[in-house]
Scaffold this motif. Sequence first.
Motif, PDB file in Angstrom:
ATOM      1  N   PHE A   1       0.805  -1.225   0.000  1.00 50.59           N
ATOM      2  CA  PHE A   1       0.000   0.000   0.000  1.00 50.59           C
ATOM      3  C   PHE A   1       0.838   1.276   0.000  1.00 50.59           C
ATOM      4  N   ALA A   2       2.111   1.132  -0.301  1.00 48.80           N
ATOM      5  CA  ALA A   2       3.013   2.291  -0.453  1.00 48.80           C
ATOM      6  C   ALA A   2       2.974   3.217   0.757  1.00 48.80           C
ATOM      7  N   GLY A   3       3.065   2.628   1.949  1.00 53.03           N
ATOM      8  CA  GLY A   3       3.112   3.420   3.172  1.00 53.03           C
ATOM      9  C   GLY A   3       1.763   3.857   3.687  1.00 53.03           C
ATOM     10  N   LYS A   4       0.691   3.582   2.936  1.00 56.50           N
ATOM     11  CA  LYS A   4      -0.649   3.937   3.382  1.00 56.50           C
ATOM     12  C   LYS A   4      -1.329   2.703   3.944  1.00 56.50           C
ATOM     13  N   SER A   5      -2.621   2.796   4.232  1.00 57.51           N
ATOM     14  CA  SER A   5      -3.354   1.656   4.789  1.00 57.51           C
ATOM     15  C   SER A   5      -4.494   1.286   3.860  1.00 57.51           C
ATOM     16  N   VAL A   6      -5.119   0.151   4.176  1.00 58.80           N
ATOM     17  CA  VAL A   6      -6.264  -0.279   3.385  1.00 58.80           C
ATOM     18  C   VAL A   6      -7.428   0.699   3.525  1.00 58.80           C
ATOM     19  N   GLY A   7      -7.362   1.547   4.539  1.00 55.79           N
ATOM     20  CA  GLY A   7      -8.407   2.544   4.757  1.00 55.79           C
ATOM     21  C   GLY A   7      -8.452   3.620   3.690  1.00 55.79           C
ATOM     22  N   GLN A   8      -7.440   3.661   2.804  1.00 60.78           N
ATOM     23  CA  GLN A   8      -7.439   4.652   1.725  1.00 60.78           C
ATOM     24  C   GLN A   8      -8.504   4.354   0.675  1.00 60.78           C
ATOM     25  N   PHE A   9      -9.023   3.114   0.680  1.00 57.25           N
ATOM     26  CA  PHE A   9     -10.042   2.729  -0.300  1.00 57.25           C
ATOM     27  C   PHE A   9     -11.434   2.920   0.293  1.00 57.25           C
ATOM     28  N   ASP A  10     -12.345   3.457  -0.528  1.00 50.06           N
ATOM     29  CA  ASP A  10     -13.717   3.626  -0.048  1.00 50.06           C
ATOM     30  C   ASP A  10     -14.450   2.295  -0.070  1.00 50.06           C
ATOM     31  N   GLU A  11     -15.585   2.250   0.619  1.00 49.02           N
ATOM     32  CA  GLU A  11     -16.349   1.015   0.766  1.00 49.02           C
ATOM     33  C   GLU A  11     -16.825   0.487  -0.584  1.00 49.02           C
ATOM     34  N   GLU A  12     -17.186   1.395  -1.487  1.00 47.03           N
ATOM     35  CA  GLU A  12     -17.668   0.968  -2.803  1.00 47.03           C
ATOM     36  C   GLU A  12     -16.580   0.217  -3.558  1.00 47.03           C
ATOM     37  N   THR A  13     -15.365   0.717  -3.494  1.00 47.13           N
ATOM     38  CA  THR A  13     -14.255   0.067  -4.193  1.00 47.13           C
ATOM     39  C   THR A  13     -13.964  -1.307  -3.620  1.00 47.13           C
ATOM     40  N   LEU A  14     -13.956  -1.411  -2.289  1.00 39.03           N
ATOM     41  CA  LEU A  14     -13.659  -2.686  -1.648  1.00 39.03           C
ATOM     42  C   LEU A  14     -14.743  -3.722  -1.920  1.00 39.03           C
ATOM     43  N   SER A  15     -16.013  -3.312  -1.838  1.00 37.01           N
ATOM     44  CA  SER A  15     -17.099  -4.264  -2.104  1.00 37.01           C
ATOM     45  C   SER A  15     -17.084  -4.699  -3.563  1.00 37.01           C
ATOM     46  N   THR A  16     -16.688  -3.790  -4.454  1.00 32.55           N
ATOM     47  CA  THR A  16     -16.598  -4.132  -5.874  1.00 32.55           C
ATOM     48  C   THR A  16     -15.522  -5.180  -6.121  1.00 32.55           C
ATOM     49  N   VAL A  17     -14.350  -4.975  -5.541  1.00 28.62           N
ATOM     50  CA  VAL A  17     -13.257  -5.922  -5.772  1.00 28.62           C
ATOM     51  C   VAL A  17     -13.547  -7.260  -5.105  1.00 28.62           C
ATOM     52  N   ASP A  18     -14.266  -7.256  -3.978  1.00 29.75           N
ATOM     53  CA  ASP A  18     -14.651  -8.511  -3.339  1.00 29.75           C
ATOM     54  C   ASP A  18     -15.564  -9.317  -4.258  1.00 29.75           C
ATOM     55  N   ARG A  19     -16.544  -8.640  -4.864  1.00 30.56           N
ATOM     56  CA  ARG A  19     -17.444  -9.333  -5.782  1.00 30.56           C
ATOM     57  C   ARG A  19     -16.679  -9.812  -7.022  1.00 30.56           C
ATOM     58  N   PHE A  20     -15.722  -9.021  -7.456  1.00 21.85           N
ATOM     59  CA  PHE A  20     -14.882  -9.393  -8.599  1.00 21.85           C
ATOM     60  C   PHE A  20     -14.109 -10.678  -8.305  1.00 21.85           C
ATOM     61  N   PHE A  21     -13.579 -10.795  -7.084  1.00 18.83           N
ATOM     62  CA  PHE A  21     -12.850 -12.006  -6.690  1.00 18.83           C
ATOM     63  C   PHE A  21     -13.798 -13.199  -6.600  1.00 18.83           C
ATOM     64  N   GLU A  22     -14.999 -12.973  -6.068  1.00 18.61           N
ATOM     65  CA  GLU A  22     -15.974 -14.051  -5.943  1.00 18.61           C
ATOM     66  C   GLU A  22     -16.346 -14.631  -7.303  1.00 18.61           C
ATOM     67  N   ASN A  23     -16.279 -13.794  -8.338  1.00 18.00           N
ATOM     68  CA  ASN A  23     -16.614 -14.240  -9.693  1.00 18.00           C
ATOM     69  C   ASN A  23     -15.385 -14.618 -10.508  1.00 18.00           C
ATOM     70  N   ASN A  24     -14.308 -14.967  -9.786  1.00 17.13           N
ATOM     71  CA  ASN A  24     -13.087 -15.464 -10.439  1.00 17.13           C
ATOM     72  C   ASN A  24     -12.547 -14.505 -11.499  1.00 17.13           C
ATOM     73  N   LEU A  25     -12.523 -13.209 -11.162  1.00 19.07           N
ATOM     74  CA  LEU A  25     -11.970 -12.157 -12.006  1.00 19.07           C
ATOM     75  C   LEU A  25     -12.729 -12.004 -13.332  1.00 19.07           C
ATOM     76  N   ASN A  26     -13.996 -12.357 -13.337  1.00 20.12           N
ATOM     77  CA  ASN A  26     -14.831 -12.233 -14.537  1.00 20.12           C
ATOM     78  C   ASN A  26     -15.500 -10.862 -14.538  1.00 20.12           C
ATOM     79  N   ILE A  27     -15.055  -9.987 -15.415  1.00 20.78           N
ATOM     80  CA  ILE A  27     -15.553  -8.612 -15.436  1.00 20.78           C
ATOM     81  C   ILE A  27     -17.024  -8.553 -15.841  1.00 20.78           C
ATOM     82  N   SER A  28     -17.404  -9.294 -16.879  1.00 22.99           N
ATOM     83  CA  SER A  28     -18.782  -9.240 -17.381  1.00 22.99           C
ATOM     84  C   SER A  28     -19.776  -9.706 -16.319  1.00 22.99           C
TER      85      SER A  28
END
Length: 368
Positions: free
Chosen positions: A287-314
């Motif tokens: 995180f280049a000296g920062k924390s995971v708190g630099q990401f907003d909730e929308e971004t984190l929930s989006t990437v979590d769903r992205f991982f759940e779908n095995n990196l399938n964007i569509s």
Amino acid sequence: MLSNQVLQRTVYEIGDIVECSCSVWNMDGVSLASFGGEGTSMRQKVRDYLEEIQEKGGGVRPLLDERTALFMVCDEMEPVYVFVLEHEGKLDAKISGRLCVSQFEGLLRSGREQMDKNRFMQNLILDNLLLVDIYNQAKKLSVPVEKRRVVILIEPKDPEDTIVLDTVKGLYTSGTGDYVTAVDEGRVILIKALEDTEEYKEINRIAEMIVDTVNTEAMVNVRIAYGTVAGELKDVSQSYKEAGMALDVGRIFYQEKNILSYKELGIGRLIHQLPTSLCEMFLDEVFAGKSVGQFDEETLSTVDRFFENNLNISETARQLYVHRNTLVYRLEKIQKQTGLDVRVFEDALTFKIARMVADHMNFVRLKR
């Protein structure tokens, strides 16, 4: 000492058998349990009996007359109760009273032995015993040494729920080789004896049964964790530590699960055992000296769903009801902030692990 529930049940059973009024009193002359009731005159008679014994010092002989019989109940030669039988000449009071006293003293011995076993098991799981003491005390208490066991920890999701201990004790008794105890207010410990044929599948079924029973009978939600099977008594403490770690790991990484096995903690177990200095170095790198708190909730929930779908964007865009380009924009925000393109498997894995390490570090800070 016996609980009021045990005293009342025993007195009721005795009174029903001998068909006479009877009662149990403490050493202050206070009635603890009775069958058929007792009057004011009986209270005075008990207190006179206690005074006489105190004056004569150590005498525990019964006091018999035509209508009543008073007997002293002792625990390891120490008087603890007075048993009163109001026979009114209907039976042989001396023999009947002695049999009743024997029943109470047997219950006291059983309770004392159980307390000794409970204390032994607590010291065992906390590693407070030398190896030679484990074998010596196990032999004295008739606890089998070479017996397969597993430690199951039951933790109420609300620490204020104390009914769980009583519920689990109702399911398992020491007579079957199982032991239920507690070393703190938050967790109930079940040391479960296993047959040679019982493996982890059966242990998981036991855990499921406990969850269902506690939820149904006590109306309490619990989280359960169990360690590996201990082949000998001396290894029980290791199973306890593993179950404790499973609870901690589950609290950090698998909050949706209510049953956790130490053998199935995956990468969460590995992260939990990493030195904090190494974790901090890794997070600083990702995180280049920062924390995971630099990401907003929308971004984190989006990437979590992205991982759940095995990196399938569509598929992820479809489930989130957003345009594909909107999803790509959100994922590229992470790349700009960390240099990790989570659309690439290796970078996605790094980001996922970093999130887990950050959760672990937050847990460590809260415990300090």
